[in-house]
Design a protein around this motif. Structure first.
Motif, PDB file in Angstrom:
ATOM      1  N   LYS A 188      -6.644   2.627   0.634  1.00  0.00           N
ATOM      2  CA  LYS A 188      -6.240   1.253   0.044  1.00  0.00           C
ATOM      3  C   LYS A 188      -4.934   1.367  -0.781  1.00  0.00           C
ATOM      4  CE  LYS A 188     -10.238  -0.969   0.994  1.00  0.00           C
ATOM      5  NZ  LYS A 188     -10.256  -2.084   1.688  1.00  0.00           N
ATOM      6  N   LYS A 189      -4.095   0.987   0.154  1.00  0.00           N
ATOM      7  CA  LYS A 189      -2.535   1.064  -0.292  1.00  0.00           C
ATOM      8  C   LYS A 189      -2.329   0.196  -1.510  1.00  0.00           C
ATOM      9  CE  LYS A 189      -1.106   4.083   2.834  1.00  0.00           C
ATOM     10  NZ  LYS A 189      -2.086   4.401   3.413  1.00  0.00           N
ATOM     11  N   ILE A 190      -1.473   0.781  -2.322  1.00  0.00           N
ATOM     12  CA  ILE A 190      -0.625  -0.108  -3.356  1.00  0.00           C
ATOM     13  C   ILE A 190       0.880   0.272  -3.154  1.00  0.00           C
ATOM     14  CG2 ILE A 190      -0.229  -0.545  -5.768  1.00  0.00           C
ATOM     15  CD1 ILE A 190      -2.718   0.588  -6.408  1.00  0.00           C
ATOM     16  N   MET A 191       1.681  -0.793  -2.376  1.00  0.00           N
ATOM     17  CA  MET A 191       3.022  -0.653  -2.124  1.00  0.00           C
ATOM     18  C   MET A 191       3.819  -1.473  -2.804  1.00  0.00           C
ATOM     19  SD  MET A 191       2.386  -0.569   2.138  1.00  0.00           S
ATOM     20  CE  MET A 191       1.438  -1.889   2.107  1.00  0.00           C
ATOM     21  N   HIS A 192       4.806  -0.996  -3.461  1.00  0.00           N
ATOM     22  CA  HIS A 192       6.021  -1.754  -4.084  1.00  0.00           C
ATOM     23  C   HIS A 192       7.264  -1.749  -3.161  1.00  0.00           C
ATOM     24  CE1 HIS A 192       3.943  -1.339  -8.185  1.00  0.00           C
ATOM     25  NE2 HIS A 192       3.160  -0.444  -7.420  1.00  0.00           N
ATOM     26  N   THR A 193       7.931  -2.750  -3.144  1.00  0.00           N
ATOM     27  CA  THR A 193       9.120  -2.943  -2.377  1.00  0.00           C
ATOM     28  C   THR A 193      10.117  -3.762  -3.202  1.00  0.00           C
ATOM     29  OG1 THR A 193       7.825  -3.061  -0.165  1.00  0.00           O
ATOM     30  CG2 THR A 193      10.118  -3.720  -0.022  1.00  0.00           C
ATOM     31  N   GLY A 194      11.111  -3.346  -3.378  1.00  0.00           N
ATOM     32  CA  GLY A 194      12.017  -4.077  -4.241  1.00  0.00           C
ATOM     33  C   GLY A 194      13.745  -3.775  -4.005  1.00  0.00           C
ATOM     34  N   ALA A 195      14.469  -4.838  -4.607  1.00  0.00           N
ATOM     35  CA  ALA A 195      15.828  -4.745  -4.368  1.00  0.00           C
ATOM     36  C   ALA A 195      16.463  -5.060  -5.571  1.00  0.00           C
ATOM     37  CB  ALA A 195      16.272  -5.794  -3.451  1.00  0.00           C
ATOM     38  N   GLY A 196      17.700  -4.393  -5.950  1.00  0.00           N
ATOM     39  CA  GLY A 196      18.528  -4.695  -6.886  1.00  0.00           C
ATOM     40  C   GLY A 196      19.802  -4.970  -6.549  1.00  0.00           C
ATOM     41  N   VAL A 197      20.603  -5.992  -7.112  1.00  0.00           N
ATOM     42  CA  VAL A 197      21.807  -6.428  -7.074  1.00  0.00           C
ATOM     43  C   VAL A 197      22.779  -6.547  -8.078  1.00  0.00           C
ATOM     44  CG1 VAL A 197      23.524  -8.148  -5.898  1.00  0.00           C
ATOM     45  CG2 VAL A 197      21.084  -7.581  -4.937  1.00  0.00           C
ATOM     46  N   ARG A 198      23.837  -5.675  -8.200  1.00  0.00           N
ATOM     47  CA  ARG A 198      24.810  -5.729  -9.391  1.00  0.00           C
ATOM     48  C   ARG A 198      26.024  -6.636  -8.958  1.00  0.00           C
ATOM     49  NH1 ARG A 198      26.575   0.135 -10.739  1.00  0.00           N
ATOM     50  NH2 ARG A 198      27.304  -0.937 -12.580  1.00  0.00           N
ATOM     51  N   ILE A 199      26.291  -7.551 -10.014  1.00  0.00           N
ATOM     52  CA  ILE A 199      27.455  -8.321  -9.927  1.00  0.00           C
ATOM     53  C   ILE A 199      28.234  -8.344 -11.087  1.00  0.00           C
ATOM     54  CG2 ILE A 199      26.101  -9.671  -8.078  1.00  0.00           C
ATOM     55  CD1 ILE A 199      25.277 -11.921 -10.301  1.00  0.00           C
ATOM     56  N   GLY A 200      29.441  -8.933 -10.930  1.00  0.00           N
ATOM     57  CA  GLY A 200      30.095  -9.105 -12.068  1.00  0.00           C
ATOM     58  C   GLY A 200      30.829  -7.619 -12.627  1.00  0.00           C
ATOM     59  N   GLY A 201      31.043  -6.718 -11.615  1.00  0.00           N
ATOM     60  CA  GLY A 201      31.564  -5.406 -12.332  1.00  0.00           C
ATOM     61  C   GLY A 201      30.233  -4.558 -12.884  1.00  0.00           C
ATOM     62  N   GLY A 202      29.275  -5.015 -12.408  1.00  0.00           N
ATOM     63  CA  GLY A 202      28.102  -4.153 -13.230  1.00  0.00           C
ATOM     64  C   GLY A 202      27.439  -4.831 -14.560  1.00  0.00           C
ATOM     65  N   ILE A 203      28.056  -6.055 -15.132  1.00  0.00           N
ATOM     66  CA  ILE A 203      27.754  -6.500 -16.171  1.00  0.00           C
ATOM     67  C   ILE A 203      26.427  -7.092 -15.912  1.00  0.00           C
ATOM     68  CG2 ILE A 203      28.205  -8.346 -17.732  1.00  0.00           C
ATOM     69  CD1 ILE A 203      31.109  -7.962 -17.398  1.00  0.00           C
ATOM     70  N   PHE A 204      26.000  -7.535 -14.828  1.00  0.00           N
ATOM     71  CA  PHE A 204      24.697  -8.353 -14.522  1.00  0.00           C
ATOM     72  C   PHE A 204      23.912  -7.785 -13.507  1.00  0.00           C
ATOM     73  CE2 PHE A 204      22.348 -12.117 -13.267  1.00  0.00           C
ATOM     74  CZ  PHE A 204      21.776 -12.374 -14.338  1.00  0.00           C
ATOM     75  N   THR A 205      22.920  -7.326 -13.397  1.00  0.00           N
ATOM     76  CA  THR A 205      21.793  -6.800 -12.402  1.00  0.00           C
ATOM     77  C   THR A 205      20.515  -7.678 -12.385  1.00  0.00           C
ATOM     78  OG1 THR A 205      22.726  -4.421 -12.863  1.00  0.00           O
ATOM     79  CG2 THR A 205      20.762  -4.788 -11.505  1.00  0.00           C
ATOM     80  N   ILE A 206      20.500  -8.328 -11.104  1.00  0.00           N
ATOM     81  CA  ILE A 206      19.133  -8.842 -10.894  1.00  0.00           C
ATOM     82  C   ILE A 206      18.278  -8.049  -9.812  1.00  0.00           C
ATOM     83  CG2 ILE A 206      20.102 -10.962 -11.203  1.00  0.00           C
ATOM     84  CD1 ILE A 206      20.538 -11.466  -8.199  1.00  0.00           C
ATOM     85  N   ALA A 207      16.963  -8.228 -10.126  1.00  0.00           N
ATOM     86  CA  ALA A 207      16.019  -7.306  -9.257  1.00  0.00           C
ATOM     87  C   ALA A 207      14.848  -8.071  -8.849  1.00  0.00           C
ATOM     88  CB  ALA A 207      15.933  -6.123  -9.986  1.00  0.00           C
ATOM     89  N   GLY A 208      14.235  -7.727  -7.947  1.00  0.00           N
ATOM     90  CA  GLY A 208      13.078  -8.487  -7.563  1.00  0.00           C
ATOM     91  C   GLY A 208      11.935  -7.235  -7.069  1.00  0.00           C
ATOM     92  N   GLU A 209      10.759  -7.632  -6.967  1.00  0.00           N
ATOM     93  CA  GLU A 209       9.673  -6.659  -6.528  1.00  0.00           C
ATOM     94  C   GLU A 209       8.625  -7.293  -5.885  1.00  0.00           C
ATOM     95  OE1 GLU A 209       9.746  -2.812  -8.163  1.00  0.00           O
ATOM     96  OE2 GLU A 209       7.482  -2.686  -7.978  1.00  0.00           O
ATOM     97  N   MET A 210       8.068  -6.862  -4.960  1.00  0.00           N
ATOM     98  CA  MET A 210       6.617  -7.306  -4.208  1.00  0.00           C
ATOM     99  C   MET A 210       6.001  -6.289  -4.375  1.00  0.00           C
ATOM    100  SD  MET A 210       5.818  -8.612  -0.559  1.00  0.00           S
ATOM    101  CE  MET A 210       6.072  -6.953   0.256  1.00  0.00           C
ATOM    102  N   VAL A 211       4.536  -6.479  -4.745  1.00  0.00           N
ATOM    103  CA  VAL A 211       3.701  -5.242  -4.899  1.00  0.00           C
ATOM    104  C   VAL A 211       2.290  -5.923  -4.163  1.00  0.00           C
ATOM    105  CG1 VAL A 211       2.065  -4.039  -6.499  1.00  0.00           C
ATOM    106  CG2 VAL A 211       4.220  -4.999  -7.396  1.00  0.00           C
ATOM    107  N   TYR A 212       2.044  -5.207  -3.012  1.00  0.00           N
ATOM    108  CA  TYR A 212       0.841  -5.175  -2.335  1.00  0.00           C
ATOM    109  C   TYR A 212      -0.160  -4.574  -2.568  1.00  0.00           C
ATOM    110  CZ  TYR A 212      -2.634  -5.106   1.413  1.00  0.00           C
ATOM    111  OH  TYR A 212      -3.590  -5.024   2.162  1.00  0.00           O
ATOM    112  N   GLU A 213      -1.476  -5.087  -3.038  1.00  0.00           N
ATOM    113  CA  GLU A 213      -2.607  -4.161  -3.556  1.00  0.00           C
ATOM    114  C   GLU A 213      -3.639  -4.093  -2.607  1.00  0.00           C
ATOM    115  OE1 GLU A 213      -5.842  -3.475  -7.026  1.00  0.00           O
ATOM    116  OE2 GLU A 213      -4.107  -5.173  -7.279  1.00  0.00           O
TER     117      GLU A 213
END
Length: 215
Positions: free
Chosen positions: A123-148
């Motif tokens: 029974k897998k628990i999987m985390h898949t995500g991405a992060g993006v740095r913008i503005g010369g590293g001042i701002f980082t946005i991230a998102g993740e999907m968790v399948y249980e």
């Protein structure tokens, strides 16, 4: 946020909440692949009224412990940065639950990071995500999907980190139901202190990271 097996709550250090982002000690209990990125000697401790976690890394190895009520989980892990963009990691959790975990981080370029983590049970628990740095590293946005796999359900989390000045970070994380967490992180070259407020529980958590290397 529901605590499910090896996803140990919400960390006051926001990078630890998203599988593409952690490095060194905060990769313990997050994504073992991050242990292999920027290796060194480092320790961390986080406190929440319901959960206490701590860990350390030395080179490519990491150890952690997390306690919730009377339940205790230990973790031993290792991470290796491969030539090119990828870092891989493995961790074993034991104590009141037993899990074998593998993790992957891809640093595609200076702006984009991808991450993945799964247990090796049926029974897998999987985390898949991405992060993006913008503005010369001042701002980082991230998102993740968790399948249980236990409940056959999918959850999502989103967040950002704002770094307006050296040693200062503003952290935010939420799920689609707006169960949000927000906080502030302050640091020097080898010390980080962070606090986080959780809207759903109306409680505060905090943490400290001490490193032998510069952040």
């Amino acid at each position: 946020m529901v605590i499910i097996l090896f996803f140990i709550g919400v960390s006051p250090f926001n990078e630890a909440n998203f599988v593409p982002l952690p490095i060194r000690s905060i990769s313990v209990m997050s994504n073992p692949a991050g242990i292999g990125i920027g290796t060194g000697a480092e320790i961390f401790l986080t406190y929440h009224p319901e959960i206490i976690s701590g860990g350390a890394t030395l080179g490519n190895l990491g150890f952690g412990i997390s306690r919730k009520d009377t339940s205790i989980i230990y973790e031993l892990g290792a991470g290796v940065k491969l030539p090119g963009a990828f870092s891989i990691g493995y961790a074993r959790q034991f104590g009141d639950t037993t899990e074998n975990i593998i993790g992957l981080v891809c640093i595609a370029n200076q702006y984009v990071r991808l991450g993945y983590k799964t247990n090796l049970a049926a029974k897998k628990i999987m985390h898949t995500g991405a992060g993006v740095r913008i503005g010369g590293g001042i701002f980082t946005i991230a998102g993740e999907m968790v399948y249980e796999g236990i409940r056959d359900s999918v959850d999502y989390i989103f967040g950002f980190i704002i770094n307006p000045a050296y040693g200062v970070k503003i952290n935010f994380i939420t799920d689609p139901k707006l169960n949000w967490h927000g906080g502030l992180e302050l640091g020097t070259s080898k010390l980080k202190l962070s606090g986080l407020y959780s809207y759903q529980t109306r409680k505060f958590s905090g943490g400290i990271v001490l490193s032998a290397q510069d952040f």
